[in-house]
Design a protein around this motif. Structure first.
Motif, PDB file in Angstrom:
ATOM      1  N   ASP A  72      22.527  40.659  39.435  1.00 26.53           N
ATOM      2  CA  ASP A  72      21.423  41.203  38.652  1.00 26.53           C
ATOM      3  C   ASP A  72      22.086  41.992  37.155  1.00 26.53           C
ATOM      4  O   ASP A  72      21.836  41.993  36.138  1.00 26.53           O
ATOM      5  CB  ASP A  72      20.642  42.218  39.119  1.00 26.53           C
ATOM      6  N   VAL A  73      23.483  42.485  37.756  1.00 29.39           N
ATOM      7  CA  VAL A  73      24.181  43.379  36.720  1.00 29.39           C
ATOM      8  C   VAL A  73      24.779  42.596  35.816  1.00 29.39           C
ATOM      9  O   VAL A  73      25.070  42.914  34.559  1.00 29.39           O
ATOM     10  CB  VAL A  73      25.256  44.446  37.417  1.00 29.39           C
ATOM     11  N   GLY A  74      25.066  41.229  36.057  1.00 24.33           N
ATOM     12  CA  GLY A  74      25.756  40.328  35.083  1.00 24.33           C
ATOM     13  C   GLY A  74      27.173  40.606  34.645  1.00 24.33           C
ATOM     14  O   GLY A  74      27.818  40.685  33.736  1.00 24.33           O
ATOM     15  N   HIS A  75      27.943  40.655  35.813  1.00 29.25           N
ATOM     16  CA  HIS A  75      29.472  40.856  35.707  1.00 29.25           C
ATOM     17  C   HIS A  75      30.191  39.887  34.796  1.00 29.25           C
ATOM     18  O   HIS A  75      29.761  38.606  35.061  1.00 29.25           O
ATOM     19  CB  HIS A  75      30.183  40.917  37.091  1.00 29.25           C
ATOM     20  N   SER A  76      31.150  40.167  34.131  1.00 27.40           N
ATOM     21  CA  SER A  76      31.865  39.304  33.327  1.00 27.40           C
ATOM     22  C   SER A  76      32.705  38.495  34.043  1.00 27.40           C
ATOM     23  O   SER A  76      33.070  38.619  35.431  1.00 27.40           O
ATOM     24  CB  SER A  76      33.025  40.213  32.444  1.00 27.40           C
ATOM     25  N   THR A  77      33.361  37.394  33.431  1.00 23.93           N
ATOM     26  CA  THR A  77      34.301  36.336  34.046  1.00 23.93           C
ATOM     27  C   THR A  77      35.624  37.298  34.679  1.00 23.93           C
ATOM     28  O   THR A  77      36.017  37.211  35.710  1.00 23.93           O
ATOM     29  CB  THR A  77      34.869  35.357  33.048  1.00 23.93           C
ATOM     30  N   ASP A  78      35.929  38.182  33.963  1.00 27.41           N
ATOM     31  CA  ASP A  78      37.193  39.135  34.169  1.00 27.41           C
ATOM     32  C   ASP A  78      36.675  39.787  35.713  1.00 27.41           C
ATOM     33  O   ASP A  78      37.597  39.830  36.496  1.00 27.41           O
ATOM     34  CB  ASP A  78      37.562  40.117  33.192  1.00 27.41           C
ATOM     35  N   ALA A  79      35.589  40.226  35.526  1.00 31.11           N
ATOM     36  CA  ALA A  79      35.188  40.995  36.822  1.00 31.11           C
ATOM     37  C   ALA A  79      35.082  40.265  38.132  1.00 31.11           C
ATOM     38  O   ALA A  79      35.282  40.570  39.056  1.00 31.11           O
ATOM     39  CB  ALA A  79      33.759  41.883  36.634  1.00 31.11           C
ATOM     40  N   ARG A  80      34.472  39.035  37.723  1.00 30.47           N
ATOM     41  CA  ARG A  80      34.490  38.105  38.912  1.00 30.47           C
ATOM     42  C   ARG A  80      35.828  37.766  39.473  1.00 30.47           C
ATOM     43  O   ARG A  80      36.139  37.627  40.517  1.00 30.47           O
ATOM     44  CB  ARG A  80      33.998  36.992  38.444  1.00 30.47           C
ATOM     45  N   THR A  81      36.786  37.465  38.370  1.00 31.82           N
ATOM     46  CA  THR A  81      38.231  37.094  38.759  1.00 31.82           C
ATOM     47  C   THR A  81      38.956  38.330  39.536  1.00 31.82           C
ATOM     48  O   THR A  81      39.318  37.928  40.510  1.00 31.82           O
ATOM     49  CB  THR A  81      39.023  36.677  37.436  1.00 31.82           C
ATOM     50  N   LEU A  82      38.778  39.558  38.943  1.00 34.22           N
ATOM     51  CA  LEU A  82      39.163  40.731  39.751  1.00 34.22           C
ATOM     52  C   LEU A  82      38.711  40.994  41.189  1.00 34.22           C
ATOM     53  O   LEU A  82      39.453  40.992  42.016  1.00 34.22           O
ATOM     54  CB  LEU A  82      39.038  41.787  38.975  1.00 34.22           C
ATOM     55  N   ILE A  87      38.769  39.919  48.434  1.00 31.00           N
ATOM     56  CA  ILE A  87      38.316  39.161  49.724  1.00 31.00           C
ATOM     57  C   ILE A  87      39.078  39.157  50.758  1.00 31.00           C
ATOM     58  O   ILE A  87      40.183  39.148  50.735  1.00 31.00           O
ATOM     59  CB  ILE A  87      37.961  37.616  49.269  1.00 31.00           C
ATOM     60  N   VAL A  88      38.437  39.353  51.933  1.00 36.62           N
ATOM     61  CA  VAL A  88      39.182  39.747  53.203  1.00 36.62           C
ATOM     62  C   VAL A  88      38.861  38.596  54.291  1.00 36.62           C
ATOM     63  O   VAL A  88      39.301  38.376  55.286  1.00 36.62           O
ATOM     64  CB  VAL A  88      39.276  40.960  54.021  1.00 36.62           C
ATOM     65  N   GLY A  89      37.773  37.759  53.982  1.00 32.57           N
ATOM     66  CA  GLY A  89      37.179  36.767  54.970  1.00 32.57           C
ATOM     67  C   GLY A  89      35.891  36.351  54.427  1.00 32.57           C
ATOM     68  O   GLY A  89      35.269  36.680  53.489  1.00 32.57           O
ATOM     69  N   GLU A  90      35.084  35.674  55.399  1.00 34.95           N
ATOM     70  CA  GLU A  90      33.636  35.148  55.056  1.00 34.95           C
ATOM     71  C   GLU A  90      33.006  35.526  56.282  1.00 34.95           C
ATOM     72  O   GLU A  90      33.094  35.767  57.451  1.00 34.95           O
ATOM     73  CB  GLU A  90      33.616  33.745  55.353  1.00 34.95           C
ATOM     74  N   LEU A  91      31.536  35.819  55.995  1.00 30.65           N
ATOM     75  CA  LEU A  91      30.362  35.984  56.950  1.00 30.65           C
ATOM     76  C   LEU A  91      30.438  34.769  57.857  1.00 30.65           C
ATOM     77  O   LEU A  91      30.210  33.678  57.688  1.00 30.65           O
ATOM     78  CB  LEU A  91      29.236  36.406  56.238  1.00 30.65           C
TER      79      LEU A  91
END
Length: 140
Positions: A72-82, A87-91
């Motif tokens: 909903d916030v619409g994070h930038s590509t840089d934020a997504r890359t950062l 990430i430590v794992g998956e659900l």
């Protein structure tokens, strides 16, 4: 339950490491803050002070699924890359259904199963009535 499966290669060492929802939910303090985004588990503890939206934004989502708020916030590509660096794992696949929310339309509309012909029949009938009235008026 800690990770299981094989560890991936390169920057994705978290691949194959699954966590149960109950374990993620325990990481909801400022000393250990985990969130779920698209079924991936992020340890954002070290990022709390750096988050542009403030620490409280992340703390509110701690131990739970933050996917909807993140999108909903619409994070930038840089934020997504950062974010990938946290990430430590998956659900665990067995717990993914627990995150599913019922999808209900926010706006009530006409029944979606109404056929498309009704979208043109009513205006067509109205046009025919207007044409007949005009013809009747002009013939007098």
């Amino acid at each position: 339950m800690g990770g299981s499966g094989e560890v991936g290669s390169g920057g994705e060492a978290w691949r194959g490491r699954y966590y149960r929802l109950e374990e993620v939910q325990r990481h909801n303090t400022s000393q250990s803050t985990w969130i779920i985004l698209h079924h991936r588990i992020y340890d954002v503890t070290k990022f709390l002070d750096e988050h542009p939206g403030g620490e409280e934004v992340l703390r509110e989502q701690a131990g739970g699924d933050a996917t909807e708020n993140f999108e909903d916030v619409g994070h930038s590509t840089d934020a997504r890359t950062l974010s990938e660096s946290f990430i430590v794992g998956e659900l665990h696949p067995d717990d993914r259904a627990k995150l599913q929310k019922p999808t209900e339309p926010l706006i009530t509309t006409v029944q979606s199963n109404s056929s498309s012909w009704s979208n043109w029949v009513i205006p067509a009938i109205a046009a025919i009535i207007v044409a007949l009235m005009y013809h009747s008026y002009m013939s007098e």
